[in-house]
Design a protein around this motif. Structure first.
Motif, PDB file in Angstrom:
ATOM      1  N   LEU A 228     -98.398   5.094  72.774  1.00  0.00           N
ATOM      2  CA  LEU A 228     -98.350   5.776  71.474  1.00  0.00           C
ATOM      3  C   LEU A 228     -97.825   4.851  70.385  1.00  0.00           C
ATOM      4  CD1 LEU A 228     -97.097   9.330  72.467  1.00  0.00           C
ATOM      5  CD2 LEU A 228     -99.382   8.669  71.721  1.00  0.00           C
ATOM      6  N   GLU A 229     -96.845   4.022  70.716  1.00  0.00           N
ATOM      7  CA  GLU A 229     -96.306   3.067  69.738  1.00  0.00           C
ATOM      8  C   GLU A 229     -97.402   2.139  69.246  1.00  0.00           C
ATOM      9  OE1 GLU A 229     -93.713   0.895  67.323  1.00  0.00           O
ATOM     10  OE2 GLU A 229     -93.116   2.648  68.498  1.00  0.00           O
ATOM     11  N   PHE A 230     -98.199   1.598  70.176  1.00  0.00           N
ATOM     12  CA  PHE A 230     -99.285   0.703  69.802  1.00  0.00           C
ATOM     13  C   PHE A 230    -100.295   1.422  68.924  1.00  0.00           C
ATOM     14  CE2 PHE A 230    -103.356  -1.349  70.235  1.00  0.00           C
ATOM     15  CZ  PHE A 230    -103.076  -2.695  70.260  1.00  0.00           C
ATOM     16  N   ALA A 231    -100.675   2.634  69.311  1.00  0.00           N
ATOM     17  CA  ALA A 231    -101.702   3.375  68.576  1.00  0.00           C
ATOM     18  C   ALA A 231    -101.227   3.741  67.182  1.00  0.00           C
ATOM     19  CB  ALA A 231    -102.092   4.634  69.350  1.00  0.00           C
ATOM     20  N   PHE A 232    -100.019   4.262  67.058  1.00  0.00           N
ATOM     21  CA  PHE A 232     -99.493   4.629  65.749  1.00  0.00           C
ATOM     22  C   PHE A 232     -99.329   3.399  64.869  1.00  0.00           C
ATOM     23  CE2 PHE A 232     -98.515   8.848  67.329  1.00  0.00           C
ATOM     24  CZ  PHE A 232     -98.477   9.625  66.177  1.00  0.00           C
ATOM     25  N   ARG A 233     -98.849   2.306  65.446  1.00  0.00           N
ATOM     26  CA  ARG A 233     -98.647   1.091  64.660  1.00  0.00           C
ATOM     27  C   ARG A 233     -99.967   0.547  64.134  1.00  0.00           C
ATOM     28  NH1 ARG A 233     -96.201  -4.703  66.884  1.00  0.00           N
ATOM     29  NH2 ARG A 233     -96.338  -5.817  64.904  1.00  0.00           N
ATOM     30  N   HIS A 234    -100.988   0.563  64.993  1.00  0.00           N
ATOM     31  CA  HIS A 234    -102.293   0.060  64.558  1.00  0.00           C
ATOM     32  C   HIS A 234    -102.886   0.967  63.482  1.00  0.00           C
ATOM     33  CE1 HIS A 234    -105.977  -2.308  65.009  1.00  0.00           C
ATOM     34  NE2 HIS A 234    -106.617  -1.165  64.826  1.00  0.00           N
ATOM     35  N   ALA A 235    -102.770   2.273  63.669  1.00  0.00           N
ATOM     36  CA  ALA A 235    -103.300   3.206  62.674  1.00  0.00           C
ATOM     37  C   ALA A 235    -102.579   3.037  61.341  1.00  0.00           C
ATOM     38  CB  ALA A 235    -103.163   4.639  63.180  1.00  0.00           C
ATOM     39  N   ALA A 236    -101.265   2.858  61.396  1.00  0.00           N
ATOM     40  CA  ALA A 236    -100.501   2.663  60.161  1.00  0.00           C
ATOM     41  C   ALA A 236    -100.904   1.373  59.460  1.00  0.00           C
ATOM     42  CB  ALA A 236     -99.000   2.645  60.476  1.00  0.00           C
ATOM     43  N   GLY A 237    -101.118   0.321  60.234  1.00  0.00           N
ATOM     44  CA  GLY A 237    -101.471  -0.968  59.640  1.00  0.00           C
ATOM     45  C   GLY A 237    -102.862  -1.006  59.045  1.00  0.00           C
ATOM     46  N   THR A 238    -103.776  -0.233  59.589  1.00  0.00           N
ATOM     47  CA  THR A 238    -105.154  -0.236  59.104  1.00  0.00           C
ATOM     48  C   THR A 238    -105.456   0.939  58.173  1.00  0.00           C
ATOM     49  OG1 THR A 238    -105.869   0.995  61.082  1.00  0.00           O
ATOM     50  CG2 THR A 238    -106.001  -1.411  61.168  1.00  0.00           C
ATOM     51  N   GLY A 239    -104.479   1.825  57.986  1.00  0.00           N
ATOM     52  CA  GLY A 239    -104.697   2.988  57.130  1.00  0.00           C
ATOM     53  C   GLY A 239    -105.646   4.001  57.740  1.00  0.00           C
ATOM     54  N   SER A 240    -105.725   4.035  59.066  1.00  0.00           N
ATOM     55  CA  SER A 240    -106.634   4.938  59.760  1.00  0.00           C
ATOM     56  C   SER A 240    -105.924   6.219  60.182  1.00  0.00           C
ATOM     57  CB  SER A 240    -107.206   4.260  61.008  1.00  0.00           C
ATOM     58  OG  SER A 240    -107.852   3.049  60.688  1.00  0.00           O
ATOM     59  N   ALA A 241    -106.707   7.267  60.342  1.00  0.00           N
ATOM     60  CA  ALA A 241    -106.180   8.478  60.965  1.00  0.00           C
ATOM     61  C   ALA A 241    -106.136   8.261  62.473  1.00  0.00           C
ATOM     62  CB  ALA A 241    -107.053   9.674  60.630  1.00  0.00           C
ATOM     63  N   LEU A 242    -105.312   9.039  63.175  1.00  0.00           N
ATOM     64  CA  LEU A 242    -105.144   8.887  64.612  1.00  0.00           C
ATOM     65  C   LEU A 242    -105.510  10.179  65.325  1.00  0.00           C
ATOM     66  CD1 LEU A 242    -104.112   7.165  67.004  1.00  0.00           C
ATOM     67  CD2 LEU A 242    -101.835   8.121  66.583  1.00  0.00           C
ATOM     68  N   ARG A 243    -106.352  10.070  66.328  1.00  0.00           N
ATOM     69  CA  ARG A 243    -106.716  11.204  67.180  1.00  0.00           C
ATOM     70  C   ARG A 243    -106.077  11.007  68.549  1.00  0.00           C
ATOM     71  NH1 ARG A 243    -113.019  11.417  67.383  1.00  0.00           N
ATOM     72  NH2 ARG A 243    -112.545  13.244  68.696  1.00  0.00           N
TER      73      ARG A 243
END
Length: 286
Positions: free
Chosen positions: A160-175
């Protein structure tokens, strides 16, 4: 110079896409990029050294030069390493934040998109590994959602840390996708009651539980719009379908407590790697 992101390149279209993806990610994180070409065994390397300077294959040099020209402000190093590709790349990426590889298949199996090097490296590496398909220009800007697969009552923190961090860095929504099925079908029960009502009730309860598990990650990454999804498909099918509209799919890989068995990937992870429609990240965790 920091070599926070390592990418393996072999001159193929898949490794070219991987190099572009890795370069963009390194630039976004403010890290250096280490480009590695594995050129064979140590004996082969010795023969080359005795014969003079090592010649960089033209397709490999073209990928290196393209990335360097496209991102002139990025710190980039390039090296040729001896050894067997999967083991060498996993070892080189051991201290990196990320290892990026092309999902190059060996042919002969329709729909299987990952070759043995990618699978073995993803199973061995101590850092997260991202496998990128050919045709995905990593130098472009991501626009689609990030998808992360979770399982069980306690979703893995590292994943989850990796996914949230990547989404935050790219400005993407997370599913955040979780699959809940049983051997008798999704949310099955032996009681003679309305099966549809039971399924809907249990699905709603599971989704609420998953949302609660994500609450602290939402607090840590308030800019990320995260949606929890509980589906009745098998985990592999759910994630492959979700990958159709995703910029990245994030999966976990459990590392054994002791090195008593050969490193391997789970069946769900292997299936998603072979059939996903975009890049896949495999994150090791205890």
């Amino acid at each position: 110079m920091s070599h926070g992101v390592v990418v393996g390149i072999d001159g193929s279209a898949q490794s070219a896409a991987a190099a572009g993806w890795a370069a963009r990610e390194a630039g976004r994180r403010g890290l250096g990029l280490r480009m590695v070409h594995v050129a064979g065994t140590e004996f082969d390397a010795l023969e080359r050294d005795l014969g003079g300077d090592t010649v960089v294959p033209e397709p490999v040099a073209a990928i290196r030069d393209r990335v360097t020209a496209a991102l002139p402000g990025l710190e980039v190093s390039f090296e040729i390493c001896p050894g067997y590709p999967a083991q060498t790349l996993a070892a080189v990426g051991g201290r990196a934040e990320l290892l990026v590889l092309g999902s190059r298949g060996l042919g002969g199996f329709t729909g299987l998109l990952v070759g043995s090097v990618g699978l073995r490296a993803a199973a061995r590496a101590a850092c997260p590994v991202v496998l990128v398909r050919a045709g995905e220009d990593g130098l472009g800007e991501p626009s689609a959602d990030v998808v992360v697969g979770v399982a069980g009552d306690r979703p893995c923190d590292a994943v989850l840390e990796f996914a949230f961090r990547h989404a935050a860095g790219t400005g993407s929504a997370l599913r955040v996708v979780e699959s809940r099925t049983t051997s008798h079908g999704p949310y099955a029960t032996e009681a003679p009651v309305d099966q549809r009502q039971i399924r809907e009730s249990l699905a709603a309860a599971e989704q609420l539980h998953l949302r609660d598990a994500l609450s602290r990650w939402r607090e840590k990454y308030p800019a990320v719009r995260a949606e929890a999804e509980v589906c009745a498909w098998s985990p592999a099918r759910a994630l492959v379908e979700a990958s159709r509209s995703a910029s990245l799919v994030v999966l976990g890989r459990r590392t054994p407590e002791r090195r008593v068995t050969a490193p391997r990937l789970g069946t769900v992870t292997q299936s998603v790697l072979h059939h996903a429609h975009g890049p896949v990240a495999v994150v090791p965790h205890d």
